[in-house]
Structure formats: C-alpha cells, structure tokens
Design a protein around this motif. Structure first.
Motif, PDB file in Angstrom:
ATOM      1  N   SER A 274       0.845  -1.187   0.000  1.00 19.91           N
ATOM      2  CA  SER A 274       0.000   0.000   0.000  1.00 19.91           C
ATOM      3  C   SER A 274       0.884   1.242   0.000  1.00 19.91           C
ATOM      4  O   SER A 274       2.015   1.215   0.480  1.00 19.91           O
ATOM      5  CB  SER A 274      -0.943  -0.003   1.203  1.00 19.91           C
TER       6      SER A 274
ATOM      7  N   HIS B  70      -3.425   3.728  -2.572  1.00 23.32           N
ATOM      8  CA  HIS B  70      -3.497   2.354  -3.075  1.00 23.32           C
ATOM      9  C   HIS B  70      -3.285   1.370  -1.938  1.00 23.32           C
ATOM     10  O   HIS B  70      -2.386   1.519  -1.119  1.00 23.32           O
ATOM     11  CB  HIS B  70      -2.421   2.120  -4.139  1.00 23.32           C
ATOM     12  N   SER B  71      -4.135   0.356  -1.900  1.00 23.56           N
ATOM     13  CA  SER B  71      -3.924  -0.800  -1.036  1.00 23.56           C
ATOM     14  C   SER B  71      -4.473  -2.011  -1.774  1.00 23.56           C
ATOM     15  O   SER B  71      -5.099  -1.872  -2.821  1.00 23.56           O
ATOM     16  CB  SER B  71      -4.601  -0.621   0.328  1.00 23.56           C
ATOM     17  N   GLU B  72      -4.231  -3.179  -1.255  1.00 25.25           N
ATOM     18  CA  GLU B  72      -4.649  -4.412  -1.930  1.00 25.25           C
ATOM     19  C   GLU B  72      -6.157  -4.374  -2.217  1.00 25.25           C
ATOM     20  O   GLU B  72      -6.967  -4.318  -1.305  1.00 25.25           O
ATOM     21  CB  GLU B  72      -4.297  -5.618  -1.060  1.00 25.25           C
ATOM     22  N   GLY B  73      -6.524  -4.348  -3.505  1.00 18.79           N
ATOM     23  CA  GLY B  73      -7.922  -4.385  -3.908  1.00 18.79           C
ATOM     24  C   GLY B  73      -8.687  -3.092  -3.722  1.00 18.79           C
ATOM     25  O   GLY B  73      -9.903  -3.052  -3.891  1.00 18.79           O
ATOM     26  N   ARG B  74      -8.010  -2.009  -3.393  1.00 15.21           N
ATOM     27  CA  ARG B  74      -8.691  -0.737  -3.145  1.00 15.21           C
ATOM     28  C   ARG B  74      -7.822   0.423  -3.634  1.00 15.21           C
ATOM     29  O   ARG B  74      -6.642   0.485  -3.321  1.00 15.21           O
ATOM     30  CB  ARG B  74      -8.979  -0.590  -1.667  1.00 15.21           C
ATOM     31  N   ASP B  75      -8.443   1.309  -4.394  1.00 13.98           N
ATOM     32  CA  ASP B  75      -7.740   2.486  -4.888  1.00 13.98           C
ATOM     33  C   ASP B  75      -8.664   3.691  -4.849  1.00 13.98           C
ATOM     34  O   ASP B  75      -9.869   3.566  -5.105  1.00 13.98           O
ATOM     35  CB  ASP B  75      -7.287   2.295  -6.347  1.00 13.98           C
TER      36      ASP B  75
ATOM     37  N   ARG C  65     -12.014   2.416  -6.480  1.00 10.48           N
ATOM     38  CA  ARG C  65     -12.102   1.003  -6.819  1.00 10.48           C
ATOM     39  C   ARG C  65     -12.056   0.203  -5.531  1.00 10.48           C
ATOM     40  O   ARG C  65     -11.235   0.457  -4.656  1.00 10.48           O
ATOM     41  CB  ARG C  65     -10.939   0.585  -7.705  1.00 10.48           C
ATOM     42  N   ASP C  66     -12.952  -0.779  -5.436  1.00  9.85           N
ATOM     43  CA  ASP C  66     -12.953  -1.697  -4.298  1.00  9.85           C
ATOM     44  C   ASP C  66     -13.628  -2.995  -4.729  1.00  9.85           C
ATOM     45  O   ASP C  66     -13.869  -3.196  -5.923  1.00  9.85           O
ATOM     46  CB  ASP C  66     -13.624  -1.069  -3.067  1.00  9.85           C
ATOM     47  N   ALA C  67     -13.959  -3.848  -3.787  1.00  2.00           N
ATOM     48  CA  ALA C  67     -14.542  -5.158  -4.113  1.00  2.00           C
ATOM     49  C   ALA C  67     -15.913  -5.041  -4.793  1.00  2.00           C
ATOM     50  O   ALA C  67     -16.339  -5.958  -5.491  1.00  2.00           O
ATOM     51  CB  ALA C  67     -14.658  -6.001  -2.847  1.00  2.00           C
TER      52      ALA C  67
ATOM     53  N   SER D  48     -14.791  -2.373 -13.517  1.00  2.00           N
ATOM     54  CA  SER D  48     -13.337  -2.237 -13.333  1.00  2.00           C
ATOM     55  C   SER D  48     -12.898  -0.782 -13.414  1.00  2.00           C
ATOM     56  O   SER D  48     -13.480   0.023 -14.144  1.00  2.00           O
ATOM     57  CB  SER D  48     -12.579  -3.049 -14.386  1.00  2.00           C
TER      58      SER D  48
ATOM     59  N   ASP E 157      -3.770  -2.245 -11.655  1.00  2.00           N
ATOM     60  CA  ASP E 157      -2.908  -3.141 -10.878  1.00  2.00           C
ATOM     61  C   ASP E 157      -1.465  -3.100 -11.385  1.00  2.00           C
ATOM     62  O   ASP E 157      -0.519  -3.071 -10.598  1.00  2.00           O
ATOM     63  CB  ASP E 157      -3.440  -4.574 -10.898  1.00  2.00           C
TER      64      ASP E 157
END
Length: 189
Positions: free
Chosen positions: A39, A63-68, A85-87, A104, A120
């Motif tokens: 992140s 930015h972090s894993e799976g989230r922007d 962006r998230d799940a 996306s 990514d």
C-alpha cells in the motif's frame, strides 16, 4: 562569523544546491523493501498525451490491496474527478456531479485516456516493479529502468535518489498513441 563556520555554511549551500539541481532526494526516510510495498499514497503530476491532445493533471493516489482512490485536479488544485475502486466495483465521480459505475477501474480510466490503463500493473510500475514474466531492463543496482508488459512500454526516467531501494520519481508508460508521463512528488507508506 568564523572562517570555519563560513566554510561549513558555503559547503552546505553547495551540497544542497547540487541535490536540488539533480532532482535527487537525499532525505528518504526508512521504508519497507520495494517488493514488500502493498500500500502507498503518492502525490504527483501527470501529462496524458493521446495523438495531438495533451492534458496535465495533479493526482493523489491512495493504493492498497484491492482498493484504490485516485483524485484528479487541475494544475491550480481544483478537483476534477475521483476514481474509486474496491470489491464492489469502480466509480468515477466528477466535480460537476457526474457519477459513472463499472466493474473495473481500468474501464473508467478509459474515460480520461480513451484507452484502458491497467491499475494493478500501474501500481507496480510506479514502485519500480513489473509483473512476473515482463521483459525487464535493469540498472547496475538491480532497479527497473524499463519493462515491456502486456503491450505497454514502461520507462523509469529518474529515481528519487541513488539508493538501491529508491522509488521512481519520474516514469513514462506508453501503448499505441497513448503516453502518460508521471512526476511523483511525494510518497507515504
């Protein structure tokens, strides 16, 4: 002022001027190794060129894993839009109230660039990394200077300093007629 103090003051001024002239930062705080960066928050400027059109924006990217969350502002600092962006998917929120959702973030970035930009992969590129299997060009310290990945050409134009763990300060990514040049002004971890 004593001669010794004057010499030290002049020497410090010359050293600081040298750092400023090269654009290299010597005051990098300790950080995780590049390969462990999951992140980050960065602030910077981007020039997005597509054909004869060029746009300049200031960006702030969390930015972090799976989230922007990427905020875009004009060069005067006025908010233009935010990409989230998230799940649950991705959202484009413009300053004039427009809200667009998609599955996306890559598809929503195409609203700005007219071509999907792989978020990514971009998160790797801005930290001086590439996906496994990318064709890499490395410098003497093992840092990425360039990469060919999924049709994209990535060039690291400058690192923040000469340390092996330094992060990119300037990079350019390109595919077809689309060219994005990023100047990263600050990092947080």
């Amino acid at each position: 002022m004593s001669a010794r103090r004057a010499f030290l003051a002049q020497g410090s001024a010359v050293l600081l001027a040298g750092c400023a002239a090269t654009g290299l930062r010597q005051d990098i705080t300790p950080r995780p190794p590049r390969d462990a960066l999951a992140s980050f928050v960065l602030e910077g400027r981007a020039v997005i060129r597509q054909g004869s059109r060029a746009d300049s924006v200031h960006l702030s990217w969390e930015h972090s894993e799976g989230r922007d969350t990427i905020s875009f502002a004009n060069m005067l600092g006025m908010q233009l839009a935010e990409l989230q962006r998230d799940a649950q998917g991705a959202r484009w929120l413009s300053a004039d109230g427009e809200r667009v959702e998609a599955y996306s973030a890559d598809a929503l970035i195409a609203r700005l660039t007219h071509d999907p930009v792989p978020i990514d992969a971009l998160a790797l590129w801005v930290t001086g990394r590439a996906a496994p299997g990318a064709a890499l060009q490395l410098d003497a310290q093992g840092r990425m200077l360039g990469a060919q990945e999924a049709g994209w050409t990535v060039r690291i134009l400058a690192y923040e300093n000469e340390q092996a763990n330094a992060l990119p300060a300037q990079l350019e990514i390109e595919r077809g007629a689309l060219r994005i040049r990023l100047a990263i002004e600050s990092w947080q971890f």
